[in-house]
Scaffold this motif. Structure first.
Motif, PDB file in Angstrom:
ATOM      1  N   ALA A 118      -7.702  -6.536  -3.007  1.00 33.98           N
ATOM      2  CA  ALA A 118      -8.173  -5.159  -2.859  1.00 33.98           C
ATOM      3  C   ALA A 118      -8.131  -4.445  -4.202  1.00 33.98           C
ATOM      4  O   ALA A 118      -7.265  -4.709  -5.042  1.00 33.98           O
ATOM      5  CB  ALA A 118      -7.306  -4.404  -1.857  1.00 33.98           C
ATOM      6  N   ARG A 119      -9.089  -3.551  -4.386  1.00 34.21           N
ATOM      7  CA  ARG A 119      -9.094  -2.673  -5.555  1.00 34.21           C
ATOM      8  C   ARG A 119      -8.963  -1.241  -5.069  1.00 34.21           C
ATOM      9  O   ARG A 119      -9.747  -0.793  -4.221  1.00 34.21           O
ATOM     10  CB  ARG A 119     -10.379  -2.822  -6.373  1.00 34.21           C
ATOM     11  CG  ARG A 119     -10.404  -1.929  -7.606  1.00 34.21           C
ATOM     12  CD  ARG A 119     -11.708  -2.030  -8.373  1.00 34.21           C
ATOM     13  NE  ARG A 119     -11.666  -1.179  -9.565  1.00 34.21           N
ATOM     14  CZ  ARG A 119     -11.943   0.120  -9.570  1.00 34.21           C
ATOM     15  NH1 ARG A 119     -12.292   0.731  -8.442  1.00 34.21           N
ATOM     16  NH2 ARG A 119     -11.876   0.826 -10.685  1.00 34.21           N
ATOM     17  N   LEU A 120      -7.973  -0.539  -5.601  1.00 36.25           N
ATOM     18  CA  LEU A 120      -7.720   0.838  -5.202  1.00 36.25           C
ATOM     19  C   LEU A 120      -7.913   1.760  -6.407  1.00 36.25           C
ATOM     20  O   LEU A 120      -7.339   1.523  -7.474  1.00 36.25           O
ATOM     21  CB  LEU A 120      -6.302   1.004  -4.661  1.00 36.25           C
ATOM     22  CG  LEU A 120      -5.950   0.202  -3.399  1.00 36.25           C
ATOM     23  CD1 LEU A 120      -5.374  -1.159  -3.786  1.00 36.25           C
ATOM     24  CD2 LEU A 120      -4.935   0.952  -2.555  1.00 36.25           C
TER      25      LEU A 120
ATOM     26  N   VAL B  16      -5.165   7.750  -2.539  1.00 40.53           N
ATOM     27  CA  VAL B  16      -6.214   6.798  -2.904  1.00 40.53           C
ATOM     28  C   VAL B  16      -7.573   7.461  -2.672  1.00 40.53           C
ATOM     29  O   VAL B  16      -7.841   7.996  -1.597  1.00 40.53           O
ATOM     30  CB  VAL B  16      -6.099   5.515  -2.069  1.00 40.53           C
ATOM     31  CG1 VAL B  16      -7.247   4.555  -2.386  1.00 40.53           C
ATOM     32  CG2 VAL B  16      -4.755   4.838  -2.312  1.00 40.53           C
TER      33      VAL B  16
ATOM     34  N   SER C  22      -6.091   2.906 -11.708  1.00 41.42           N
ATOM     35  CA  SER C  22      -6.745   1.802 -11.014  1.00 41.42           C
ATOM     36  C   SER C  22      -5.712   0.723 -10.704  1.00 41.42           C
ATOM     37  O   SER C  22      -4.834   0.441 -11.534  1.00 41.42           O
ATOM     38  CB  SER C  22      -7.864   1.200 -11.871  1.00 41.42           C
ATOM     39  OG  SER C  22      -8.885   2.147 -12.105  1.00 41.42           O
TER      40      SER C  22
ATOM     41  N   SER D  90     -10.694   5.769  -3.380  1.00 39.45           N
ATOM     42  CA  SER D  90     -11.645   4.781  -2.873  1.00 39.45           C
ATOM     43  C   SER D  90     -11.007   3.406  -2.881  1.00 39.45           C
ATOM     44  O   SER D  90     -10.064   3.144  -3.640  1.00 39.45           O
ATOM     45  CB  SER D  90     -12.931   4.767  -3.714  1.00 39.45           C
ATOM     46  OG  SER D  90     -12.652   4.335  -5.036  1.00 39.45           O
ATOM     47  N   VAL D  91     -11.509   2.521  -2.033  1.00 40.73           N
ATOM     48  CA  VAL D  91     -10.951   1.177  -1.923  1.00 40.73           C
ATOM     49  C   VAL D  91     -12.059   0.188  -1.583  1.00 40.73           C
ATOM     50  O   VAL D  91     -13.016   0.516  -0.871  1.00 40.73           O
ATOM     51  CB  VAL D  91      -9.830   1.129  -0.847  1.00 40.73           C
ATOM     52  CG1 VAL D  91     -10.374   1.462   0.537  1.00 40.73           C
ATOM     53  CG2 VAL D  91      -9.141  -0.227  -0.830  1.00 40.73           C
ATOM     54  N   SER D  92     -11.955  -1.010  -2.114  1.00 44.14           N
ATOM     55  CA  SER D  92     -12.848  -2.103  -1.746  1.00 44.14           C
ATOM     56  C   SER D  92     -12.019  -3.382  -1.712  1.00 44.14           C
ATOM     57  O   SER D  92     -10.937  -3.441  -2.310  1.00 44.14           O
ATOM     58  CB  SER D  92     -14.001  -2.248  -2.746  1.00 44.14           C
ATOM     59  OG  SER D  92     -13.495  -2.526  -4.045  1.00 44.14           O
ATOM     60  N   ALA D  93     -12.502  -4.398  -1.010  1.00 48.34           N
ATOM     61  CA  ALA D  93     -11.696  -5.618  -0.880  1.00 48.34           C
ATOM     62  C   ALA D  93     -12.563  -6.801  -0.468  1.00 48.34           C
ATOM     63  O   ALA D  93     -13.641  -6.635   0.105  1.00 48.34           O
ATOM     64  CB  ALA D  93     -10.584  -5.420   0.152  1.00 48.34           C
TER      65      ALA D  93
ATOM     66  N   VAL E  89       0.845  -1.193   0.000  1.00 52.23           N
ATOM     67  CA  VAL E  89       0.000   0.000   0.000  1.00 52.23           C
ATOM     68  C   VAL E  89       0.883   1.246   0.000  1.00 52.23           C
ATOM     69  O   VAL E  89       0.622   2.224  -0.717  1.00 52.23           O
ATOM     70  CB  VAL E  89      -0.952  -0.013   1.214  1.00 52.23           C
ATOM     71  CG1 VAL E  89      -1.742   1.291   1.304  1.00 52.23           C
ATOM     72  CG2 VAL E  89      -1.903  -1.202   1.127  1.00 52.23           C
TER      73      VAL E  89
ATOM     74  N   THR F 108      -5.131  -3.269  -8.627  1.00 56.23           N
ATOM     75  CA  THR F 108      -5.555  -4.395  -7.817  1.00 56.23           C
ATOM     76  C   THR F 108      -4.359  -4.884  -7.013  1.00 56.23           C
ATOM     77  O   THR F 108      -3.233  -4.913  -7.518  1.00 56.23           O
ATOM     78  CB  THR F 108      -6.103  -5.558  -8.666  1.00 56.23           C
ATOM     79  OG1 THR F 108      -5.096  -5.985  -9.593  1.00 56.23           O
ATOM     80  CG2 THR F 108      -7.356  -5.133  -9.409  1.00 56.23           C
TER      81      THR F 108
ATOM     82  N   ARG G 264       0.933   4.126  -3.000  1.00 57.82           N
ATOM     83  CA  ARG G 264       0.700   5.555  -2.736  1.00 57.82           C
ATOM     84  C   ARG G 264       1.931   6.389  -3.123  1.00 57.82           C
ATOM     85  O   ARG G 264       1.805   7.506  -3.601  1.00 57.82           O
ATOM     86  CB  ARG G 264       0.345   5.776  -1.265  1.00 57.82           C
ATOM     87  CG  ARG G 264      -1.005   5.189  -0.884  1.00 57.82           C
ATOM     88  CD  ARG G 264      -1.393   5.543   0.541  1.00 57.82           C
ATOM     89  NE  ARG G 264      -1.663   6.971   0.667  1.00 57.82           N
ATOM     90  CZ  ARG G 264      -0.900   7.832   1.331  1.00 57.82           C
ATOM     91  NH1 ARG G 264       0.193   7.419   1.939  1.00 57.82           N
ATOM     92  NH2 ARG G 264      -1.233   9.105   1.396  1.00 57.82           N
TER      93      ARG G 264
END
Length: 248
Positions: A188-190, A166, A197, A168-171, A156, A199, A160
């Motif tokens: 995770a997708r950032l 970043v 974008s 938004s993020v989802s995982a 991460v 992954t 950065r």
């Protein structure tokens, strides 16, 4: 520089480490009075208390990653060292490795064009075995969480460092080894504020013959770059109109 004092709640470990470095094994209360800098290499849940203790004693402090399990605690630690005015560092070391420095040089080259997407994979054997032998990393009360926080916080940081904030993020996570709240598979997708974008797939497995390894692919409008392995590469890249190059 010399290692002059060490403290560990396990007296045997403290004595063995001290013997290797010609240091003294001392009580926690004594340590800050004997040194110019403290290295905090405990389990994560102890980081904040010990960083604040070192800062209040006026000694420089290096704290292993991750600083803490939540952002609020990290902010408190940052405030402590800034208020004390002591030199301070965190153990996010990948950005200083030649392989990642080369990758950064490539993706920031004007010839690369716009960065489009990033595919980042990080895997190692779960660190309660093999050369790590770290029992606390499977205890959520001490580690905070599993592979994403404890290990891939490095990744991460790199993402950065390369691509900025970043947005938004989802995982999705799994706990295959059966340790509660210790994720051993995280995908995770950032989405970055710049539009990039990425992954990030982080895995703890049981292949003890396979050390900690990474593969990073960066797709730009006029560049393809890939880092394989970890510390020493190789790094491969190809600009529009040029042959592929490789640096190990």
């Amino acid at each position: 520089h010399a290692v002059v004092a060490v403290h560990d709640p396990d007296a045997g470990r403290a004595a063995a480490f001290a013997a290797r470095h010609g240091a003294a094994a001392v009580a926690e209360d004594e340590l800050c009075g004997l040194v110019d800098a403290v290295y905090v290499t405990t389990w994560t849940s102890e980081h904040a208390r010990l960083v604040e203790r070192a800062a209040s004693a006026g000694v420089a402090v290096f704290c292993e990653k991750p600083l803490a399990a939540d952002a609020g605690t990290v902010a408190r630690m940052v405030a402590a060292v800034e208020q004390a005015g002591v030199p301070n560092q965190v153990g996010l070391v990948l950005r200083f490795l030649p392989s990642f420095l080369r990758l950064r040089r490539l993706v920031t080259d004007p010839r690369a064009g716009e960065v489009l997407a990033v595919v980042f994979r990080d895997d190692q054997f779960i660190p309660d075995q093999g050369l790590y032998g770290s029992t606390w990393r499977t205890d959520a009360a001490r580690a905070g969480r599993g592979t994403l926080l404890e290990h891939s916080i490095h990744d991460v940081d790199i993402l950065r460092w390369l691509f900025g904030p970043v947005a938004s993020v989802s995982a999705t996570t799994r706990e295959v080894h059966g340790h509660p709240r210790i994720d051993d598979v995280t995908v995770a997708r950032l989405a970055f504020a710049s539009g990039v974008s990425a992954t990030l797939t982080s895995v703890w497995h049981d292949v003890l013959e396979r050390p900690s390894l990474r593969r990073v692919e960066v797709f730009c409008s006029r560049l393809y770059a890939a880092l394989e392995g970890d510390f020493a590469g190789p790094v491969r890249w190809q600009f529009t109109g040029s042959p592929e190059e490789v640096l190990a």
